[in-house]
Design a protein around this motif. Structure first.
Motif, mmCIF file in Angstrom:
data_model
loop_
_atom_site.group_PDB
_atom_site.id
_atom_site.type_symbol
_atom_site.label_atom_id
_atom_site.label_comp_id
_atom_site.label_asym_id
_atom_site.label_seq_id
_atom_site.Cartn_x
_atom_site.Cartn_y
_atom_site.Cartn_z
ATOM 1 N N GLU A 69 6.809 8.593 6.993
ATOM 2 C CA GLU A 69 5.749 9.675 6.204
ATOM 3 C C GLU A 69 5.494 9.023 4.875
ATOM 4 O OE1 GLU A 69 9.245 12.256 5.299
ATOM 5 O OE2 GLU A 69 9.359 12.848 8.114
ATOM 6 N N MET A 70 4.332 9.185 5.398
ATOM 7 C CA MET A 70 3.127 8.101 4.405
ATOM 8 C C MET A 70 1.501 9.305 3.992
ATOM 9 S SD MET A 70 2.878 4.291 4.130
ATOM 10 C CE MET A 70 2.566 4.278 6.188
ATOM 11 N N PRO A 71 1.289 8.983 3.482
ATOM 12 C CA PRO A 71 -0.100 10.228 2.712
ATOM 13 C C PRO A 71 -1.150 9.284 4.111
ATOM 14 C CG PRO A 71 0.379 9.971 1.373
ATOM 15 C CD PRO A 71 1.943 9.645 2.022
ATOM 16 N N GLY A 72 -1.861 10.436 4.298
ATOM 17 C CA GLY A 72 -3.363 8.980 4.968
ATOM 18 C C GLY A 72 -3.201 9.541 5.988
ATOM 19 N N ALA A 73 -1.798 8.992 7.201
ATOM 20 C CA ALA A 73 -1.686 8.238 8.260
ATOM 21 C C ALA A 73 -0.453 8.142 7.720
ATOM 22 C CB ALA A 73 -2.302 7.317 8.555
ATOM 23 N N THR A 74 0.668 8.572 9.272
ATOM 24 C CA THR A 74 2.502 8.378 9.745
ATOM 25 C C THR A 74 2.220 6.331 9.487
ATOM 26 O OG1 THR A 74 2.189 8.480 12.044
ATOM 27 C CG2 THR A 74 2.305 10.265 9.949
ATOM 28 N N GLY A 75 3.055 6.286 9.463
ATOM 29 C CA GLY A 75 3.623 5.032 9.754
ATOM 30 C C GLY A 75 3.410 4.083 11.393
ATOM 31 N N ILE A 76 3.829 4.923 12.247
ATOM 32 C CA ILE A 76 3.873 5.829 13.630
ATOM 33 C C ILE A 76 2.429 5.925 13.740
ATOM 34 C CG2 ILE A 76 3.715 6.873 15.897
ATOM 35 C CD1 ILE A 76 6.741 7.290 14.894
ATOM 36 N N GLU A 77 1.301 6.121 13.292
ATOM 37 C CA GLU A 77 0.341 5.832 13.686
ATOM 38 C C GLU A 77 -0.398 4.715 12.723
ATOM 39 O OE1 GLU A 77 -1.244 10.883 13.205
ATOM 40 O OE2 GLU A 77 -1.192 9.793 11.521
ATOM 41 N N ALA A 78 -0.513 4.593 11.852
ATOM 42 C CA ALA A 78 -0.599 3.291 11.381
ATOM 43 C C ALA A 78 0.003 1.921 12.595
ATOM 44 C CB ALA A 78 -0.291 2.532 9.913
ATOM 45 N N ALA A 79 0.846 2.168 13.177
ATOM 46 C CA ALA A 79 1.479 1.516 13.392
ATOM 47 C C ALA A 79 0.762 0.822 14.809
ATOM 48 C CB ALA A 79 3.020 1.710 14.402
ATOM 49 N N ALA A 80 0.305 2.427 15.733
ATOM 50 C CA ALA A 80 -0.717 2.386 16.779
ATOM 51 C C ALA A 80 -2.041 1.551 16.309
ATOM 52 C CB ALA A 80 -1.103 3.333 17.167
ATOM 53 N N GLU A 81 -2.887 2.176 15.460
ATOM 54 C CA GLU A 81 -3.719 1.295 14.648
ATOM 55 C C GLU A 81 -4.100 -0.435 14.718
ATOM 56 O OE1 GLU A 81 -7.229 1.885 12.049
ATOM 57 O OE2 GLU A 81 -5.386 2.353 11.689
ATOM 58 N N LEU A 82 -2.705 -0.921 13.711
ATOM 59 C CA LEU A 82 -2.679 -1.826 13.673
ATOM 60 C C LEU A 82 -2.198 -3.083 15.561
ATOM 61 C CD1 LEU A 82 -0.086 -2.327 10.978
ATOM 62 C CD2 LEU A 82 -2.723 -3.237 10.746
ATOM 63 N N HIS A 83 -1.110 -2.232 16.177
ATOM 64 C CA HIS A 83 -1.131 -2.589 17.468
ATOM 65 C C HIS A 83 -3.094 -2.596 18.819
ATOM 66 C CE1 HIS A 83 0.719 -3.875 21.146
ATOM 67 N NE2 HIS A 83 0.914 -2.706 21.576
ATOM 68 N N VAL B 242 0.996 -0.864 0.541
ATOM 69 C CA VAL B 242 0.233 0.201 -0.125
ATOM 70 C C VAL B 242 1.402 1.079 -0.035
ATOM 71 C CG1 VAL B 242 -2.011 -0.920 1.390
ATOM 72 C CG2 VAL B 242 -0.207 0.247 2.897
ATOM 73 N N ALA B 243 0.468 2.372 -0.330
ATOM 74 C CA ALA B 243 1.219 3.536 -0.804
ATOM 75 C C ALA B 243 0.051 4.151 0.490
ATOM 76 C CB ALA B 243 0.764 3.669 -1.968
ATOM 77 N N ARG B 244 -0.520 4.008 1.243
ATOM 78 C CA ARG B 244 -1.260 5.488 2.288
ATOM 79 C C ARG B 244 -1.553 4.598 3.845
ATOM 80 N NH1 ARG B 244 -3.859 9.183 0.469
ATOM 81 N NH2 ARG B 244 -5.570 9.181 2.172
ATOM 82 N N GLY B 245 -1.245 5.492 4.507
ATOM 83 C CA GLY B 245 -0.981 4.738 5.973
ATOM 84 C C GLY B 245 -2.263 4.499 6.354
ATOM 85 N N ASP B 246 -3.113 5.215 5.733
ATOM 86 C CA ASP B 246 -5.008 5.042 6.291
ATOM 87 C C ASP B 246 -5.053 3.316 5.451
ATOM 88 O OD1 ASP B 246 -5.294 5.995 3.481
ATOM 89 O OD2 ASP B 246 -6.219 7.759 4.216
ATOM 90 N N GLU B 247 -4.203 2.972 4.815
ATOM 91 C CA GLU B 247 -5.031 1.847 3.845
ATOM 92 C C GLU B 247 -4.397 0.504 4.566
ATOM 93 O OE1 GLU B 247 -3.524 2.598 -0.356
ATOM 94 O OE2 GLU B 247 -5.107 3.805 -0.393
ATOM 95 N N VAL B 248 -2.995 0.889 5.559
ATOM 96 C CA VAL B 248 -2.652 -0.023 6.244
ATOM 97 C C VAL B 248 -3.315 -1.330 6.600
ATOM 98 C CG1 VAL B 248 -1.046 -0.889 8.103
ATOM 99 C CG2 VAL B 248 -0.299 0.464 6.294
ATOM 100 N N LEU B 249 -4.133 -1.152 7.658
ATOM 101 C CA LEU B 249 -5.234 -2.178 8.382
ATOM 102 C C LEU B 249 -6.247 -2.553 7.395
ATOM 103 C CD1 LEU B 249 -5.879 -3.130 11.199
ATOM 104 C CD2 LEU B 249 -7.990 -1.256 11.004
ATOM 105 N N ALA B 250 -6.462 -2.370 6.933
ATOM 106 C CA ALA B 250 -7.400 -2.703 5.918
ATOM 107 C C ALA B 250 -6.188 -4.520 4.670
ATOM 108 C CB ALA B 250 -8.265 -2.159 5.140
ATOM 109 N N ALA B 251 -5.285 -3.473 4.367
ATOM 110 C CA ALA B 251 -4.713 -4.238 4.145
ATOM 111 C C ALA B 251 -4.101 -5.760 4.228
ATOM 112 C CB ALA B 251 -3.697 -3.587 3.142
ATOM 113 N N ALA B 252 -3.667 -5.583 6.164
ATOM 114 C CA ALA B 252 -3.255 -6.281 7.013
ATOM 115 C C ALA B 252 -4.924 -7.633 7.547
ATOM 116 C CB ALA B 252 -2.628 -5.851 8.127
ATOM 117 N N ARG B 253 -5.650 -6.947 7.326
ATOM 118 C CA ARG B 253 -6.610 -8.249 7.657
ATOM 119 C C ARG B 253 -6.765 -8.504 6.198
ATOM 120 N NH1 ARG B 253 -10.242 -3.604 11.328
ATOM 121 N NH2 ARG B 253 -9.779 -4.570 12.981
ATOM 122 N N ALA B 254 -7.114 -8.348 5.147
ATOM 123 C CA ALA B 254 -7.165 -8.522 3.668
ATOM 124 C C ALA B 254 -6.427 -9.492 3.517
ATOM 125 C CB ALA B 254 -7.484 -7.719 3.143
ATOM 126 N N HIS B 255 -5.111 -10.296 3.782
ATOM 127 C CA HIS B 255 -4.159 -11.002 3.727
ATOM 128 C C HIS B 255 -3.902 -11.321 4.381
ATOM 129 C CE1 HIS B 255 -3.742 -8.861 -0.799
ATOM 130 N NE2 HIS B 255 -4.700 -7.523 0.141
#
Length: 201
Positions: free
Chosen positions: A56-70, A33-46
């Motif tokens: 540094e990504m659009p949508g959400a930073t990697g740190i924000e995406a990490a917190a959501e995934l965690h 994925v190329a956006r931080g706000d697409e990370v959770l859906a991709a992790a679940r789907a795959h």
């Protein structure tokens, strides 16, 4: 086979990382994925084992995406990659639940090794960054001071900031003044630069 999700907004870097990891016999990049706000859906789907997250990504930073995934997928292992070896980024990544923090110019073999090690339950941190983070200490800025300083980065007036952040101009002035003092800066522009250099914004 270790199933990996790769989140990186620069296509060339993402494709190069995927190609390098694809050479490893036990690692497969199953989603990109190329956006931080697409990370959770991709992790679940795959159904991935490890997520590699650029900061540094659009949508959400990697740190924000990490917190959501965690929070949502606590068994998923998280490896944060950054071009910028800033101590504040390391601290933020660890507080968000990251299992590893590496700079992108590390050798590909080191990244593959980090993926295997986090799956084995280890934490992997770039040694030079770890030492710098310890020497630097914690971010002295409060969440609100960071928010105001981040908003001030484009040169907005106090009145504009107040309207954007739903605060009074006096409150904005107080937050900026406190942040400037804490960072030993001469003005707000220098405070923004110092905070960014340290990875505190």
């Amino acid at each position: 086979m270790i199933r990996v999700l790769l989140a990186e907004d620069q296509a060339m870097v993402r494709e190069a990382l995927a190609a390098l990891l694809g050479l490893e016999p036990d690692i497969e990049v199953v989603a990109q994925v190329a956006r931080g706000d697409e990370v959770l859906a991709a992790a679940r789907a795959h159904d991935v084992d490890v997520a590699l997250l650029d900061i540094e990504m659009p949508g959400a930073t990697g740190i924000e995406a990490a917190a959501e995934l965690h929070r949502e997928l606590p068994d998923l292992k998280l490896v944060v990659l950054t071009t910028f070896g800033r101590p504040g980024y390391l601290r933020g990544a660890m507080e968000s639940g990251a299992d590893a923090f590496l700079v992108k110019d590390a050798p590909a073999a080191q990244l593959a090794d980090a993926i295997r090690r986090v799956l084995a339950g280890e934490r992997v941190i770039d040694a030079a960054l770890g030492a710098a983070a310890l020497a630097e200490g914690a971010n002295p800025l409060t969440d609100r001071e960071r928010e105001v300083l981040r908003a001030a980065a484009d040169g907005s007036t106090n009145a504009d900031l107040a309207a954007t952040l739903h605060l009074s101009p006096g409150t904005v002035r107080n937050y900026l003044s406190t942040a400037i003092q804490k960072l030993a800066a001469r003005n707000r522009a220098e405070a923004v630069r110092i905070a960014r250099d340290k990875g505190w914004l």
